[in-house]
Design a protein around this motif. Sequence first.
Motif, PDB file in Angstrom:
ATOM      1  N   ALA A  20      -7.595  -0.971   4.041  1.00 37.74           N
ATOM      2  CA  ALA A  20      -7.061  -1.137   2.740  1.00 37.74           C
ATOM      3  C   ALA A  20      -7.175  -2.470   1.456  1.00 37.74           C
ATOM      4  CB  ALA A  20      -6.219  -1.145   3.056  1.00 37.74           C
ATOM      5  N   PHE A  21      -6.979  -3.923   2.353  1.00 40.84           N
ATOM      6  CA  PHE A  21      -7.024  -4.648   1.361  1.00 40.84           C
ATOM      7  C   PHE A  21      -7.936  -4.629   0.770  1.00 40.84           C
ATOM      8  CE2 PHE A  21      -3.456  -4.251   4.117  1.00 40.84           C
ATOM      9  CZ  PHE A  21      -2.305  -5.086   3.110  1.00 40.84           C
ATOM     10  N   ARG A  22      -9.202  -4.882   1.432  1.00 44.24           N
ATOM     11  CA  ARG A  22     -10.638  -4.912   0.792  1.00 44.24           C
ATOM     12  C   ARG A  22     -10.838  -4.165  -0.699  1.00 44.24           C
ATOM     13  NH1 ARG A  22     -12.719  -3.426   6.533  1.00 44.24           N
ATOM     14  NH2 ARG A  22     -12.566  -5.452   7.249  1.00 44.24           N
ATOM     15  N   HIS A  23     -10.054  -3.400  -1.265  1.00 40.87           N
ATOM     16  CA  HIS A  23     -10.654  -2.665  -2.532  1.00 40.87           C
ATOM     17  C   HIS A  23      -9.288  -3.088  -3.728  1.00 40.87           C
ATOM     18  CE1 HIS A  23     -12.395   0.432  -0.559  1.00 40.87           C
ATOM     19  NE2 HIS A  23     -12.030   0.607   0.190  1.00 40.87           N
ATOM     20  N   GLY A  24      -8.592  -4.456  -3.300  1.00 46.95           N
ATOM     21  CA  GLY A  24      -7.653  -4.814  -4.887  1.00 46.95           C
ATOM     22  C   GLY A  24      -6.493  -4.790  -4.061  1.00 46.95           C
ATOM     23  N   PRO A  25      -5.778  -5.912  -4.789  1.00 45.58           N
ATOM     24  CA  PRO A  25      -4.156  -5.810  -4.599  1.00 45.58           C
ATOM     25  C   PRO A  25      -4.251  -4.578  -5.391  1.00 45.58           C
ATOM     26  CG  PRO A  25      -4.985  -8.002  -5.917  1.00 45.58           C
ATOM     27  CD  PRO A  25      -5.766  -7.298  -5.332  1.00 45.58           C
ATOM     28  N   GLU A  26      -3.829  -3.744  -6.253  1.00 47.72           N
ATOM     29  CA  GLU A  26      -3.529  -2.712  -6.983  1.00 47.72           C
ATOM     30  C   GLU A  26      -3.239  -2.175  -6.282  1.00 47.72           C
ATOM     31  OE1 GLU A  26      -7.428  -2.687  -7.581  1.00 47.72           O
ATOM     32  OE2 GLU A  26      -6.790  -4.346  -8.064  1.00 47.72           O
ATOM     33  N   THR A  27      -4.030  -1.313  -4.662  1.00 51.22           N
ATOM     34  CA  THR A  27      -4.097  -0.560  -4.700  1.00 51.22           C
ATOM     35  C   THR A  27      -3.276  -0.561  -3.597  1.00 51.22           C
ATOM     36  OG1 THR A  27      -6.238  -0.109  -5.180  1.00 51.22           O
ATOM     37  CG2 THR A  27      -5.123   1.309  -2.719  1.00 51.22           C
ATOM     38  N   VAL A  28      -2.367  -1.489  -2.949  1.00 50.75           N
ATOM     39  CA  VAL A  28      -1.705  -1.007  -2.047  1.00 50.75           C
ATOM     40  C   VAL A  28      -0.116  -1.915  -2.485  1.00 50.75           C
ATOM     41  CG1 VAL A  28      -3.417  -1.421  -0.073  1.00 50.75           C
ATOM     42  CG2 VAL A  28      -2.396  -3.396  -0.795  1.00 50.75           C
ATOM     43  N   ALA A  29       0.296  -2.517  -3.399  1.00 46.94           N
ATOM     44  CA  ALA A  29       0.924  -3.377  -3.960  1.00 46.94           C
ATOM     45  C   ALA A  29       2.351  -2.198  -4.631  1.00 46.94           C
ATOM     46  CB  ALA A  29       0.310  -4.200  -4.866  1.00 46.94           C
ATOM     47  N   GLY A  30       2.775  -2.654  -4.241  1.00 44.79           N
ATOM     48  CA  GLY A  30       4.541  -2.373  -5.021  1.00 44.79           C
ATOM     49  C   GLY A  30       4.639  -0.636  -4.541  1.00 44.79           C
ATOM     50  N   ASP A  31       4.511   0.673  -4.897  1.00 47.31           N
ATOM     51  CA  ASP A  31       5.443   1.759  -4.012  1.00 47.31           C
ATOM     52  C   ASP A  31       4.282   3.113  -5.085  1.00 47.31           C
ATOM     53  OD1 ASP A  31       6.783   4.280  -3.817  1.00 47.31           O
ATOM     54  OD2 ASP A  31       7.923   3.811  -6.056  1.00 47.31           O
ATOM     55  N   LYS A  32       3.306   2.015  -3.954  1.00 45.22           N
ATOM     56  CA  LYS A  32       1.442   2.484  -3.856  1.00 45.22           C
ATOM     57  C   LYS A  32       1.946   4.626  -3.764  1.00 45.22           C
ATOM     58  CE  LYS A  32       1.363   1.107   1.033  1.00 45.22           C
ATOM     59  NZ  LYS A  32       0.239  -0.258   1.467  1.00 45.22           N
ATOM     60  N   PHE A  33       2.803   4.778  -2.661  1.00 48.61           N
ATOM     61  CA  PHE A  33       2.983   6.118  -2.695  1.00 48.61           C
ATOM     62  C   PHE A  33       4.459   7.074  -3.200  1.00 48.61           C
ATOM     63  CE2 PHE A  33       1.836   4.328   1.319  1.00 48.61           C
ATOM     64  CZ  PHE A  33       0.798   5.239   1.750  1.00 48.61           C
ATOM     65  N   GLN A  34       5.143   6.259  -4.564  1.00 45.48           N
ATOM     66  CA  GLN A  34       5.359   6.528  -5.065  1.00 45.48           C
ATOM     67  C   GLN A  34       6.843   7.318  -4.775  1.00 45.48           C
ATOM     68  OE1 GLN A  34       3.080   9.508  -7.664  1.00 45.48           O
ATOM     69  NE2 GLN A  34       1.818   7.897  -8.509  1.00 45.48           N
ATOM     70  N   LEU A  35       7.428   6.511  -4.161  1.00 44.57           N
ATOM     71  CA  LEU A  35       8.796   6.976  -2.777  1.00 44.57           C
ATOM     72  C   LEU A  35       9.885   6.937  -4.727  1.00 44.57           C
ATOM     73  CD1 LEU A  35       8.276   5.491   0.351  1.00 44.57           C
ATOM     74  CD2 LEU A  35       7.800   7.314  -0.171  1.00 44.57           C
ATOM     75  N   GLY A  36       9.881   5.594  -4.958  1.00 44.20           N
ATOM     76  CA  GLY A  36      11.121   6.245  -6.224  1.00 44.20           C
ATOM     77  C   GLY A  36      13.113   6.116  -5.629  1.00 44.20           C
ATOM     78  N   ASP A  62      11.635 -10.264  -3.013  1.00 47.14           N
ATOM     79  CA  ASP A  62      12.994  -9.642  -3.867  1.00 47.14           C
ATOM     80  C   ASP A  62      11.767  -9.128  -5.442  1.00 47.14           C
ATOM     81  OD1 ASP A  62      11.146 -12.249  -4.836  1.00 47.14           O
ATOM     82  OD2 ASP A  62      12.711 -13.350  -5.264  1.00 47.14           O
ATOM     83  N   ASP A  63      10.770  -8.662  -4.815  1.00 41.76           N
ATOM     84  CA  ASP A  63      10.372  -7.895  -6.143  1.00 41.76           C
ATOM     85  C   ASP A  63      10.649  -6.446  -6.414  1.00 41.76           C
ATOM     86  OD1 ASP A  63       8.559  -5.265  -4.650  1.00 41.76           O
ATOM     87  OD2 ASP A  63       8.131  -7.560  -3.853  1.00 41.76           O
ATOM     88  N   PRO A  64      10.977  -5.711  -7.260  1.00 39.13           N
ATOM     89  CA  PRO A  64      11.951  -4.521  -7.146  1.00 39.13           C
ATOM     90  C   PRO A  64      11.525  -3.184  -6.513  1.00 39.13           C
ATOM     91  CG  PRO A  64      11.161  -5.074  -9.695  1.00 39.13           C
ATOM     92  CD  PRO A  64      10.939  -6.386  -8.438  1.00 39.13           C
ATOM     93  N   PHE A  65      10.561  -3.294  -5.582  1.00 35.87           N
ATOM     94  CA  PHE A  65      10.151  -2.858  -4.647  1.00 35.87           C
ATOM     95  C   PHE A  65      10.738  -2.743  -3.316  1.00 35.87           C
ATOM     96  CE2 PHE A  65       7.169  -0.511  -1.095  1.00 35.87           C
ATOM     97  CZ  PHE A  65       7.782   1.167  -1.172  1.00 35.87           C
ATOM     98  N   SER A  66      10.309  -4.046  -3.435  1.00 29.36           N
ATOM     99  CA  SER A  66      11.411  -4.561  -1.924  1.00 29.36           C
ATOM    100  C   SER A  66      12.494  -4.724  -1.703  1.00 29.36           C
ATOM    101  CB  SER A  66      10.568  -6.278  -1.743  1.00 29.36           C
ATOM    102  OG  SER A  66       8.909  -6.241  -2.050  1.00 29.36           O
ATOM    103  N   VAL A  67      13.490  -4.375  -2.883  1.00 31.17           N
ATOM    104  CA  VAL A  67      14.612  -5.162  -2.490  1.00 31.17           C
ATOM    105  C   VAL A  67      15.160  -3.031  -2.577  1.00 31.17           C
ATOM    106  CG1 VAL A  67      16.646  -4.927  -3.909  1.00 31.17           C
ATOM    107  CG2 VAL A  67      15.135  -6.490  -4.576  1.00 31.17           C
ATOM    108  N   ARG A  68      14.242  -2.443  -3.232  1.00 33.67           N
ATOM    109  CA  ARG A  68      13.884  -0.941  -1.600  1.00 33.67           C
ATOM    110  C   ARG A  68      14.271  -0.755  -0.893  1.00 33.67           C
ATOM    111  NH1 ARG A  68      12.756   2.891  -7.369  1.00 33.67           N
ATOM    112  NH2 ARG A  68      14.470   3.885  -7.852  1.00 33.67           N
ATOM    113  N   MET A  69      13.300  -0.866  -0.542  1.00 36.01           N
ATOM    114  CA  MET A  69      12.728  -1.000   1.251  1.00 36.01           C
ATOM    115  C   MET A  69      13.879  -1.817   1.950  1.00 36.01           C
ATOM    116  SD  MET A  69       9.938   0.163   1.737  1.00 36.01           S
ATOM    117  CE  MET A  69       9.250  -0.322   3.052  1.00 36.01           C
ATOM    118  N   ASN A  70      14.503  -3.018   1.286  1.00 31.46           N
ATOM    119  CA  ASN A  70      15.202  -3.813   2.442  1.00 31.46           C
ATOM    120  C   ASN A  70      16.653  -3.531   2.233  1.00 31.46           C
ATOM    121  OD1 ASN A  70      13.575  -6.108   3.044  1.00 31.46           O
ATOM    122  ND2 ASN A  70      13.296  -6.647   1.487  1.00 31.46           N
TER     123      ASN A  70
END
Length: 177
Positions: A20-36, A62-70
């Motif tokens: 999954a990480f071989r395709h660049g950080p934008e593919t796996v970073a943040g709210d990739k599954f749009q869980l919001g 401590d980014d916004p998505f990580s705050v939600r995950m935590n």
Amino acid sequence: MDGIVSDPDGSDSTPAGGWAFRHGPETVAGDKFQLGSTLDAGVLLLGRRTWQLFSRLWPKRDDPFSVRMNAVPKLVGSHTLTNTSAWANSRVIDGVLVDAVTHEHRDVIITGSLSVVHTLMAKDLIDEYRLLIFPTVLGTGERLFPAGAPPALLRCRSAERAGAAVLARYARTAPAD
């Protein structure tokens, strides 16, 4: 693309791990599954191995998505884990996994945790799949939909590009009456 979900981050050190990480950080970073907001009102369900991996990663972010995950309440399906203090708002399910899910009043969100997914699939307890489909064919490894399992009748709700991958949302369809 072949349904293999084994070792996307390489933490299991399999020969094809880290795909999954071989395709660049934008593919796996943040709210990739749009869980919001689903994370704000739901509960995260994890198996022991995924919880242990995530509990080493997410609390340091401590980014916004990580705050939600935590902040999201976390249920852990495990017969061996006893201490969940490494990741806030976590607790081990007391009893049977399927019972905990059927009695939960919030949306239950599963990320990773293939054994948990397979257990709930077998009981027809998954209403929606959000899949990141990467332009990669691994050929071997564990599959999301295992061979010999009953057919999964799904309806595509959406598909959109997410970096190098496609985020596809599928809803379970009711069997024909």
